[in-house]
Design a protein around this motif. Structure first.
Motif, PDB file in Angstrom:
ATOM      1  N   LEU A 155       0.817  -1.221   0.000  1.00 51.20           N
ATOM      2  CA  LEU A 155       0.000   0.000   0.000  1.00 51.20           C
ATOM      3  C   LEU A 155       0.845   1.264   0.000  1.00 51.20           C
ATOM      4  N   TYR A 197     -10.605  -9.719   4.476  1.00 47.21           N
ATOM      5  CA  TYR A 197     -10.776  -8.896   3.282  1.00 47.21           C
ATOM      6  C   TYR A 197      -9.538  -8.048   3.003  1.00 47.21           C
ATOM      7  N   HIS A 198      -8.608  -8.023   3.908  1.00 50.05           N
ATOM      8  CA  HIS A 198      -7.422  -7.187   3.742  1.00 50.05           C
ATOM      9  C   HIS A 198      -6.674  -7.503   2.446  1.00 50.05           C
ATOM     10  N   GLU A 231      -7.898  -8.153  -0.468  1.00 55.00           N
ATOM     11  CA  GLU A 231      -8.509  -7.396  -1.570  1.00 55.00           C
ATOM     12  C   GLU A 231      -8.077  -5.930  -1.521  1.00 55.00           C
ATOM     13  N   ILE A 232      -8.011  -5.406  -0.318  1.00 52.65           N
ATOM     14  CA  ILE A 232      -7.612  -3.997  -0.177  1.00 52.65           C
ATOM     15  C   ILE A 232      -6.162  -3.822  -0.615  1.00 52.65           C
ATOM     16  N   VAL A 233      -5.270  -4.607  -0.074  1.00 52.90           N
ATOM     17  CA  VAL A 233      -3.844  -4.429  -0.367  1.00 52.90           C
ATOM     18  C   VAL A 233      -3.563  -4.700  -1.841  1.00 52.90           C
ATOM     19  N   GLU A 247      -5.892  -2.037  -4.109  1.00 52.55           N
ATOM     20  CA  GLU A 247      -5.595  -0.607  -3.982  1.00 52.55           C
ATOM     21  C   GLU A 247      -4.145  -0.281  -4.375  1.00 52.55           C
ATOM     22  N   SER A 248      -3.226  -1.200  -4.162  1.00 52.81           N
ATOM     23  CA  SER A 248      -1.855  -0.918  -4.624  1.00 52.81           C
ATOM     24  C   SER A 248      -1.836  -0.892  -6.153  1.00 52.81           C
ATOM     25  N   ARG A 283      -4.438  -0.148  -8.076  1.00 54.20           N
ATOM     26  CA  ARG A 283      -5.149   1.061  -8.494  1.00 54.20           C
ATOM     27  C   ARG A 283      -4.259   2.295  -8.390  1.00 54.20           C
ATOM     28  N   THR A 337       0.040 -11.090  -6.475  1.00 53.42           N
ATOM     29  CA  THR A 337      -1.161 -11.244  -5.632  1.00 53.42           C
ATOM     30  C   THR A 337      -1.624 -12.683  -5.797  1.00 53.42           C
TER      31      THR A 337
END
Ligand SMILES: Nc1c(NC[C@H](O)[C@H](O)[C@H](O)CO)[nH]c(=O)[nH]c1=O
Ligand SMILES: CC(=O)[C@@H](O)COP(=O)(O)O
Length: 140
Positions: A43, A73-74, A76-78, A81-82, A84, A102
């Motif tokens: 991130l 769910y972390h 999906e975020i990491v 969002e990295s 994106r 990933t």
């Protein structure tokens, strides 16, 4: 010769070493200079690239990291969002290759990190070089 900065999120040492080796091999084979910067996690990679790009000291960047799915769910975020953040920077004209793996497990990670197998680090470096060539072509 151009100057590339590899920005790595060092969560898994052995896999990062392989990814960086693959990226460095591709960049140096093309005659480019390479530096490596380490940040805490994936991130932080987009922000670090944005800061380094603002400095004007680098022509291109390679993002390196490993995100392996855990229980929450972390992932999906990491992972999301990295990616994106990196895409947003490339759309601002910064030449970046995304070598952040990933994956679901370490077996998948090893195959992709290994320069002798899928060599995703080298692939990301080649993508960064391709974007830099495009930027140079369109800015002429
Ligand atoms: N779980 C993983 C992370 N998580 C850390 C985040 O990237 C970030 O550093 C934290 O949320 C503080 O802002 N990072 C990875 O690179 N790989 C992972 O598997
Ligand atoms: C990708 C992750 O966030 C992972 O490393 C953390 O696992 P968990 O979701 O079990 O906290």
């Amino acid at each position: 010769m151009a100057k590339f900065l590899i920005v790595e999120a060092r969560f898994y040492d052995s896999y990062n070493d392989m990814l960086i080796a693959g990226a460095r091999q591709s960049l140096e084979a093309a005659g480019h200079e390479v530096e490596v910067l380490t940040v805490p996690g994936a991130l932080e990679i987009p922000g670090a690239i944005a800061m380094a790009a603002e400095s004007g000291g680098y022509d291109g960047f390679v993002a390196i990291g490993v995100v392996i799915r855990g229980e929450t769910y972390h992932f999906e975020i990491v992972a999301g969002e990295s990616a994106r953040g990196i895409l947003a920077l490339t759309m601002d004209g910064i030449a970046i290759g995304n070598g952040i793996l990933t994956t679901e497990n370490e077996a998948q990670t090893l195959v992709r990190a290994d320069p002798g197998q899928k060599n995703k680090g080298g692939e990301a470096a080649k993508a960064a070089m391709a974007l830099l060539e495009l930027r140079d072509r369109f800015e002429r």
